[in-house]
Design a protein around this motif. Structure first.
Motif, PDB file in Angstrom:
ATOM      1  N   HIS A 130       1.136 -22.027  49.256  1.00 37.50           N
ATOM      2  CA  HIS A 130       2.077 -23.037  48.806  1.00 37.50           C
ATOM      3  C   HIS A 130       1.732 -24.376  49.447  1.00 37.50           C
ATOM      4  N   ARG A 168       6.874 -25.252  43.247  1.00 33.88           N
ATOM      5  CA  ARG A 168       6.110 -25.259  42.005  1.00 33.88           C
ATOM      6  C   ARG A 168       6.678 -24.245  41.014  1.00 33.88           C
ATOM      7  N   GLU A 215       8.115 -29.876  37.454  1.00 31.36           N
ATOM      8  CA  GLU A 215       7.638 -29.764  38.831  1.00 31.36           C
ATOM      9  C   GLU A 215       8.062 -30.978  39.627  1.00 31.36           C
TER      10      GLU A 215
END
Length: 715
Positions: free
Chosen positions: A359, A649, A710
């Motif tokens: 991430h 995300r 996003e």
């Protein structure tokens, strides 16, 4: 009158006379004279009498050294005029015997033999001072035995022992050539050159003789006894051999070539650079020996003798073939190792990730020192709820077997990480997996070397949670991760557990450490490297200096800080840096354990998704997921209850409660009024699961966001 005692080593004529007088028949003196005459005319042992001026009185002309000499021509001549010695002051040696009376025993001298091309011979001499019965010095008697073959055999044996001891100590064909040339020069040759077929250097099979046209060879070694030797082609040069020459001929029929070099050597015209180097070096004798094994040509060894060195002969050719045979075996072993290492490295590259998967809130970079050992692996896995799993490990052993086992363990770790296991529980199950793989080895055929090789591996596994700033870790073996906090303090982060595959039943232990934003985590597959970095933080001591620079810069700084002689060979390294998770991308609410709380949870979710600009379709699905998760927690869970939304995300919904019962997906019947909650969740979400973090459990569902949904603040 009492006679003086003779000095040590002196021989008196009275000894023969006294024996003759004691013989009643009177024939001893006649026999002694006959024996002396026979020795001087027939014995292969050289006998030489010199007067006090070291002039020849008599020599044994039957010895090979004096076989064609005339006694009349030799009588009265000095030692230096009769004997063609090589770098030996014979007169000084014999003069010392005359002056001191101390005999010389088993002294080695070298002399030139007979013929148009006289070969150097080695003689073992014994010298005694001769005295008359009154102690007067008469001269020196010398016996000489030709020990050329004995000394040559001894020198050859010594050279072979040196080659076997010094050549082939590494698994590098180039280094093997250097070891050979260093052993042969100057003991056997004045110049030694080793050239290996290019495909052999790369680990491929050696071509069968004769070599195909255009075969490339690599010059791997050049050594000369001269201070500044001329060199036609530098070491490392890759070229086709010019032909026809003794070199190409030797590689065609795999037979050595013995050549006399001179101005009328026609094949030198094929390689003008070599011809000039031979002329400049003064080389007069060349011995070319192919490096061959099982009718395949691995390379060639070229040996030269220059200036005053004797030319190579047939005995040297036989010795050079033995040397080349040993060297060819060493080079072939190195080729096999290179071939296996290439395959293992290829397998490793295919089994390891090409780029970090993590991430955005945990920046990661991979690093391999000197090309990581095929048994070493690293991996990162993006987990739900913005968490990232980090693993590094190393399988004991080398080669393809280690790479294959590494791939099995890495696949097992990646698969089990999807089940939301804690680090200690994951390693416990990985330990069981390693034991099952070890049991499979025990059932291999008896001739398989892998059957007798224990399966042992080290592994460190960690999960980083950016929402809490906590990193949970566990280790099998001695792979202890390091954590460098923003204040520059460096500390070890996990306790060592039993190695994977061992019989140690000690349970694995997980530790939780604070890893706030700016912290740097370092995972290595080499405990020695970890210990060094812990004691010498170097660039790790100030990770804030790298806050705005690529993480790969920190990896390079670690490499530059490692001392050359520390002993770290191959290591897989992961360097990770924690970052802040934006507070405006995370929401959490306590939930009452009452049915009315479901509607309130949907309203809060709807408002939060609107703030995040999530499209209506995704927001609608999210509200359905929240309804099912909250309803499930109220009905089957235990207070306290908490709902969390994470906008990364992907969009993650989490429902936390204190119950220990794990939900499972059901397929409700047609007339059933319930049992469809998790089924609906599974249909709407990309993934879902359960995570136990005592004293609570978390049920989560993850939805994929389109590019327009996003968050803009993600790096």
């Amino acid at each position: 009158m009492r006679r003086p005692a003779p000095r040590a080593g002196a021989v008196r004529t009275s000894e023969v006379v006294s024996v003759a007088h004691s013989d009643p028949v009177g024939r001893v003196d006649e026999a002694a004279a006959s024996m002396l005459e026979a020795l001087f005319t027939q014995s292969p042992i050289g006998l030489h009498l010199f007067d006090t001026n070291l002039r020849v009185l008599r020599v044994n002309t039957a010895t090979p050294f004096m076989r064609n000499a005339s006694l009349d021509d030799l009588r009265g001549r000095r030692v230096r005029d009769v004997y063609p010695l090589v770098e030996e002051d014979a007169e000084a040696l014999l003069r010392e015997v005359l002056d001191t009376g101390i005999p010389v025993r088993q002294h080695m001298v070298r002399a030139h033999g007979e013929g148009d091309e006289p070969q150097e011979r080695t003689f073992e001499i014994n010298a005694l001072r001769l005295e008359d019965p009154h102690g007067k010095v008469l001269g020196v008697g010398v016996s000489a035995v030709d020990v050329t073959e004995r000394e040559r055999a001894h020198a050859h044996t010594k050279l072979l022992d040196a080659v076997r001891g010094n050549v082939g100590r590494t698994l590098d064909p180039a280094v093997t050539g250097e070891e050979l040339s260093a052993t042969l020069v100057p003991e056997f040759a004045d110049i030694a050159i080793v050239e290996v077929v290019d495909s052999v250097i790369r680990g491929d099979d050696a071509p069968l003789a004769p070599l195909p046209t255009g075969t490339l060879v690599v010059r791997t070694a050049f050594r000369s006894a001269h201070p500044r030797p001329p060199e036609a082609h530098p070491v490392g040069d890759v070229r086709c051999l010019a032909g026809p020459t003794p070199f190409t001929q030797a590689l065609a029929d795999l037979r050595p070539r013995l050549e006399r070099l001179g101005t009328a050597t026609p094949w030198l015209a094929a390689d003008p650079a070599l011809a000039e180097a031979i002329r400049s070096s003064g080389a007069h004798s060349l011995l070319v020996v192919p490096l061959t094994l099982r009718d395949a040509a691995l390379g060639i060894v070229s040996l030269y003798r220059t200036e005053d060195s004797p030319a190579f002969d047939e005995n040297d050719r036989v010795l050079a073939v033995e040397v080349a045979t040993h060297t060819a075996l060493c080079i072939d072993n190195a080729r096999r190792y290179t071939h296996e290492h290439t395959i293992a490295a290829t397998v490793q590259r295919r089994l390891l990730p090409r780029r970090p998967e993590a991430h955005a809130w945990l920046e990661t970079a991979y690093l391999s020192l000197t090309g990581a050992d095929p048994g070493a692996w690293y991996d990162t896995t993006a987990l739900a709820s913005a968490r990232t799993a980090i693993v590094v490990g190393k399988v004991a052993g080398r080669g393809l077997n280690a790479a294959a086992t590494m791939g099995q363990l890495r696949t097992a770790v990646r698969s089990m990480s999807a089940f939301e296991l804690t680090p200690d529980e994951l390693l416990a199950r990985l330990h069981d997996t390693a034991n099952r793989l070890a049991a499979e080895r025990a059932h291999l055929p008896y001739g398989d070397p892998l059957r007798h090789e224990e399966l042992r591996a080290d592994c460190a596994y960690a999960v980083h949670d950016p929402l809490t700033g906590v990193c949970s870790m566990a280790a099998a073996g001695h792979l202890t991760p390091l954590i460098v906090r923003p204040d520059g303090t460096v500390s070890a982060a996990a306790a060592a557990g039993p190695r994977l595959g061992s019989s140690d039943g000690t349970p694995f232990a997980a530790v939780e450490i604070d890893a706030p934003a700016g912290s740097v985590l370092v995972f290595t597959s080499d405990p020695l490297l970890t210990s060094y970095l812990a004691e010498n933080p170097g660039p790790l001591a100030a990770p804030s200096d790298y806050a705005d620079r690529p993480l790969q810069d920190l990896c390079d700084a670690l490499v530059y800080a490692i001392p050359a002689g520390m002993g770290v060979h191959d290591a897989a390294v992961i360097v990770a840096r924690a970052q802040d998770f934006p507070s405006n991308r995370f929401a959490a609410w306590p939930i009452d354990a009452a049915p009315a709380a479901v509607a309130e949870a949907r309203r809060r979710t709807r408002r939060q998704l609107a703030e995040w600009n999530v499209d209506d379709e995704t927001a609608y699905d999210t509200q359905l997921i929240v309804s099912e998760l909250v309803t499930n927690a109220i009905r089957y869970g235990s207070p306290p209850l908490e709902l969390r939304l994470i906008h990364d995300r992907s969009l993650t919904c989490e429902m936390r409660d204190a119950g220990s019962a794990a939900p499972h997906l059901r397929h409700a019947g047609t007339v059933d009024e319930g049992g469809r909650g998790l089924f609906i969740t599974a249909q709407l979400a990309q993934a879902w699961g359960t995570r136990f973090t005592p004293p609570a459990k978390t049920i989560w569902a993850e939805q994929t966001l389109s590019g327009a949904n996003e968050p803009d603040s993600l790096p």
